[in-house]
Design a protein around this motif. Structure first.
Motif, PDB file in Angstrom:
ATOM      1  N   SER A  32       0.821  -1.212   0.000  1.00  0.00           N
ATOM      2  CA  SER A  32       0.000   0.000   0.000  1.00  0.00           C
ATOM      3  C   SER A  32       0.852   1.257   0.000  1.00  0.00           C
ATOM      4  O   SER A  32       0.510   2.253  -0.646  1.00  0.00           O
ATOM      5  CB  SER A  32      -0.922   0.016   1.223  1.00  0.00           C
ATOM      6  N   VAL A  33       1.974   1.222   0.725  1.00  0.00           N
ATOM      7  CA  VAL A  33       2.862   2.387   0.767  1.00  0.00           C
ATOM      8  C   VAL A  33       3.588   2.542  -0.568  1.00  0.00           C
ATOM      9  O   VAL A  33       3.725   3.646  -1.095  1.00  0.00           O
ATOM     10  CB  VAL A  33       3.870   2.252   1.925  1.00  0.00           C
ATOM     11  N   SER A  34       4.044   1.427  -1.141  1.00  0.00           N
ATOM     12  CA  SER A  34       4.814   1.509  -2.383  1.00  0.00           C
ATOM     13  C   SER A  34       3.962   1.985  -3.552  1.00  0.00           C
ATOM     14  O   SER A  34       4.464   2.608  -4.481  1.00  0.00           O
ATOM     15  CB  SER A  34       5.437   0.146  -2.715  1.00  0.00           C
ATOM     16  N   THR A  35       2.660   1.703  -3.522  1.00  0.00           N
ATOM     17  CA  THR A  35       1.773   2.179  -4.590  1.00  0.00           C
ATOM     18  C   THR A  35       1.178   3.551  -4.277  1.00  0.00           C
ATOM     19  O   THR A  35       0.382   4.067  -5.046  1.00  0.00           O
ATOM     20  CB  THR A  35       0.619   1.185  -4.818  1.00  0.00           C
ATOM     21  N   ARG A  36       1.550   4.100  -3.121  1.00  0.00           N
ATOM     22  CA  ARG A  36       1.062   5.409  -2.659  1.00  0.00           C
ATOM     23  C   ARG A  36      -0.440   5.416  -2.393  1.00  0.00           C
ATOM     24  O   ARG A  36      -1.081   6.467  -2.447  1.00  0.00           O
ATOM     25  CB  ARG A  36       1.442   6.518  -3.639  1.00  0.00           C
ATOM     26  N   ALA A  37      -0.987   4.241  -2.115  1.00  0.00           N
ATOM     27  CA  ALA A  37      -2.387   4.182  -1.712  1.00  0.00           C
ATOM     28  C   ALA A  37      -2.556   4.779  -0.316  1.00  0.00           C
ATOM     29  O   ALA A  37      -3.595   5.366   0.003  1.00  0.00           O
ATOM     30  CB  ALA A  37      -2.888   2.743  -1.732  1.00  0.00           C
ATOM     31  N   LEU A  38      -1.522   4.620   0.521  1.00  0.00           N
ATOM     32  CA  LEU A  38      -1.541   5.163   1.884  1.00  0.00           C
ATOM     33  C   LEU A  38      -0.188   5.777   2.194  1.00  0.00           C
ATOM     34  O   LEU A  38       0.839   5.311   1.682  1.00  0.00           O
ATOM     35  CB  LEU A  38      -1.837   4.052   2.904  1.00  0.00           C
ATOM     36  N   THR A  39      -0.166   6.802   3.031  1.00  0.00           N
ATOM     37  CA  THR A  39       1.110   7.324   3.501  1.00  0.00           C
ATOM     38  C   THR A  39       1.669   6.358   4.550  1.00  0.00           C
ATOM     39  O   THR A  39       0.909   5.621   5.204  1.00  0.00           O
ATOM     40  CB  THR A  39       0.941   8.708   4.141  1.00  0.00           C
ATOM     41  N   PRO A  40       2.987   6.330   4.724  1.00  0.00           N
ATOM     42  CA  PRO A  40       3.563   5.367   5.673  1.00  0.00           C
ATOM     43  C   PRO A  40       2.975   5.446   7.072  1.00  0.00           C
ATOM     44  O   PRO A  40       2.634   4.427   7.675  1.00  0.00           O
ATOM     45  CB  PRO A  40       5.054   5.726   5.660  1.00  0.00           C
ATOM     46  N   ARG A  41       2.822   6.641   7.628  1.00  0.00           N
ATOM     47  CA  ARG A  41       2.373   6.755   9.006  1.00  0.00           C
ATOM     48  C   ARG A  41       0.906   6.374   9.158  1.00  0.00           C
ATOM     49  O   ARG A  41       0.523   5.710  10.115  1.00  0.00           O
ATOM     50  CB  ARG A  41       2.623   8.195   9.483  1.00  0.00           C
ATOM     51  N   ILE A  42       0.073   6.751   8.194  1.00  0.00           N
ATOM     52  CA  ILE A  42      -1.331   6.336   8.237  1.00  0.00           C
ATOM     53  C   ILE A  42      -1.430   4.819   8.089  1.00  0.00           C
ATOM     54  O   ILE A  42      -2.199   4.152   8.793  1.00  0.00           O
ATOM     55  CB  ILE A  42      -2.141   7.039   7.136  1.00  0.00           C
ATOM     56  N   ARG A 238      11.232  -1.696   2.471  1.00  0.00           N
ATOM     57  CA  ARG A 238      11.831  -1.321   1.194  1.00  0.00           C
ATOM     58  C   ARG A 238      12.029  -2.552   0.312  1.00  0.00           C
ATOM     59  O   ARG A 238      11.829  -2.507  -0.899  1.00  0.00           O
ATOM     60  CB  ARG A 238      13.177  -0.615   1.420  1.00  0.00           C
ATOM     61  N   THR A 239      12.422  -3.682   0.924  1.00  0.00           N
ATOM     62  CA  THR A 239      12.637  -4.899   0.148  1.00  0.00           C
ATOM     63  C   THR A 239      11.338  -5.391  -0.463  1.00  0.00           C
ATOM     64  O   THR A 239      11.260  -5.698  -1.653  1.00  0.00           O
ATOM     65  CB  THR A 239      13.246  -6.005   1.037  1.00  0.00           C
ATOM     66  N   LEU A 240      10.282  -5.481   0.357  1.00  0.00           N
ATOM     67  CA  LEU A 240       9.009  -5.995  -0.142  1.00  0.00           C
ATOM     68  C   LEU A 240       8.330  -5.017  -1.081  1.00  0.00           C
ATOM     69  O   LEU A 240       7.739  -5.413  -2.086  1.00  0.00           O
ATOM     70  CB  LEU A 240       8.069  -6.293   1.037  1.00  0.00           C
ATOM     71  N   GLY A 241       8.402  -3.739  -0.767  1.00  0.00           N
ATOM     72  CA  GLY A 241       7.625  -2.757  -1.522  1.00  0.00           C
ATOM     73  C   GLY A 241       8.230  -2.366  -2.851  1.00  0.00           C
ATOM     74  O   GLY A 241       7.512  -2.020  -3.787  1.00  0.00           O
ATOM     75  N   ARG A 242       9.563  -2.419  -2.973  1.00  0.00           N
ATOM     76  CA  ARG A 242      10.185  -1.914  -4.189  1.00  0.00           C
ATOM     77  C   ARG A 242      11.187  -2.876  -4.827  1.00  0.00           C
ATOM     78  O   ARG A 242      11.278  -2.957  -6.048  1.00  0.00           O
ATOM     79  CB  ARG A 242      10.917  -0.592  -3.876  1.00  0.00           C
ATOM     80  N   ARG A 243      11.956  -3.586  -4.015  1.00  0.00           N
ATOM     81  CA  ARG A 243      13.079  -4.323  -4.585  1.00  0.00           C
ATOM     82  C   ARG A 243      12.667  -5.613  -5.268  1.00  0.00           C
ATOM     83  O   ARG A 243      13.364  -6.103  -6.142  1.00  0.00           O
ATOM     84  CB  ARG A 243      14.124  -4.613  -3.490  1.00  0.00           C
ATOM     85  N   VAL A 244      11.533  -6.221  -4.861  1.00  0.00           N
ATOM     86  CA  VAL A 244      11.091  -7.441  -5.536  1.00  0.00           C
ATOM     87  C   VAL A 244      10.471  -7.098  -6.880  1.00  0.00           C
ATOM     88  O   VAL A 244      10.795  -7.699  -7.909  1.00  0.00           O
ATOM     89  CB  VAL A 244      10.084  -8.222  -4.661  1.00  0.00           C
ATOM     90  N   ILE A 245       9.573  -6.121  -6.900  1.00  0.00           N
ATOM     91  CA  ILE A 245       8.953  -5.642  -8.136  1.00  0.00           C
ATOM     92  C   ILE A 245       8.326  -4.285  -7.857  1.00  0.00           C
ATOM     93  O   ILE A 245       7.912  -4.007  -6.725  1.00  0.00           O
ATOM     94  CB  ILE A 245       7.874  -6.629  -8.653  1.00  0.00           C
ATOM     95  N   ASP A 246       8.282  -3.431  -8.863  1.00  0.00           N
ATOM     96  CA  ASP A 246       7.587  -2.152  -8.726  1.00  0.00           C
ATOM     97  C   ASP A 246       6.096  -2.406  -8.891  1.00  0.00           C
ATOM     98  O   ASP A 246       5.627  -2.760  -9.978  1.00  0.00           O
ATOM     99  CB  ASP A 246       8.080  -1.166  -9.787  1.00  0.00           C
TER     100      ASP A 246
END
Length: 332
Positions: A32-42, A238-246
């Motif tokens: 959700s954070v990597s797709t910008r559906a939610l901000t990290p803190r929310i 960071r590994t799950l959200g971006r490094r495996v696949i965008d």
């Protein structure tokens, strides 16, 4: 003396639960954070709340962990076994967190129980270990990958005529719900594992006569994992959200929905303590493969799989070493 030992184990178990929360926060919200559906803190706040709620939904996994992996040791010796198991699990959690590897806190805890039991000369319930841990450990990622791939293919076909910008907006909203479902499944699965260990310590110390989970244990475990989740595990995220696949929002939604269904089925139907990390990671790989297999960064995925394989034996080894050290200290 035994009461003090139980109190120490409860504290260490809740510390493990907290490390589980921040280590595995990425499981619930990285997509959700990597797709910008939610901000990290929310996203972290929402995940913490649903972790808390999920912990109260069932105790089947807790009973499997407490009574289905090792024969319950007794007395002060038994408390040393449980203590060593927790320290071994925490050590492996911190090592993999430091290197940003999304390994399984669940399997670290189970590996710790097995290693401490073997080091103490105790008995491991090998049939229960294979049926409740090893088989689900192999099957759940395969199921997660396959179902996520198929769900994403269905989404692509169903919305094939929708403009990408409109599709992404819609699925960003849908991801709010799928991320909440994933966080609920994380609380349902992982908080129960700590409950199981605390109840095991109470039984070993003679302060509880069954593997039913007392309310105060539920509240304590749920609160600890929720607080750890809110603290966040940015390295693993960071590994799950971006490094495996965008990821894009439709793929994030498909991955979270699939992983949630696998977690719920395992907890409610099979009462098996599966790894939320393995489940969401394999689902992310599955949705990524629908773009093209080369879109998945298989080198990163390979490193993750190596960490998965090493978790049980390395946590077991760490727990065995800790048992020998603690046993020598107690014996002096």
């Amino acid at each position: 003396m035994e009461l003090a030992g139980i109190a120490a184990i409860v504290i260490v178990a809740l510390i493990f639960d907290y490390t589980n929360g921040f280590h595995d926060a990425a499981n619930a919200i990285a997509t959700s954070v990597s797709t910008r559906a939610l901000t990290p803190r929310i996203a972290l706040g929402m995940a913490a709340v649903f972790n808390l709620l999920g912990a109260f939904l069932s105790t089947g996994v807790a009973k499997t962990v407490g009574n289905g992996i090792i024969e319950s040791p007794t007395g002060a010796h038994g408390l040393v076994v449980v203590f060593a198991a927790l320290i071994g699990a925490i050590a492996w959690n911190l090592i993999t967190w430091y290197f940003g590897l999304p390994s399984s806190s669940s399997h670290a805890l189970i590996g710790g129980l097995v290693g401490a039991a073997l080091a103490s000369g105790g008995l491991v319930k090998w049939t229960g270990l294979v049926d409740s841990v090893v088989i689900p450990m192999v099957v759940s990622p395969l199921v997660g990958f396959t179902l996520a791939y198929l769900l994403m293919v269905g989404v692509m076909w169903a919305f094939r005529r929708v403009a990408p910008s409109r599709l992404n907006r819609g699925f960003r909203l849908a991801q709010t719900m799928s991320a909440a479902g994933m966080a609920l499944g994380h609380g349902l699965q992982d908080a129960q594992k700590t409950m199981g260990v605390i109840v095991l310590a109470l039984v070993v110390g003679g302060y509880h006569d069954s593997f039913d989970v007392p309310l105060w244990v539920k509240v304590a475990a749920a609160t600890a994992i929720s607080a750890g989740t809110y603290a966040g595990g940015w390295r693993v995220m960071r590994t799950l959200g971006r490094r495996v696949i965008d990821l894009d929002p439709p793929r994030g939604f498909a991955a979270e929905t699939t992983a949630s269904l696998v977690l719920y089925t395992s907890a409610f139907v099979f009462k098996a303590p599966i790894s939320t990390t393995h489940t969401i990671s394999s689902a992310i790989m599955g949705v990524g493969a629908t773009r093209r297999f080369s879109a998945v960064r298989w080198g990163v995925a390979r490193n993750m799989i190596v960490a998965w394989i090493l978790t049980l034996p390395m946590a077991a080894f760490a727990a065995a070493v800790m048992y020998w050290i603690a046993h020598m200290i107690v014996s002096v």
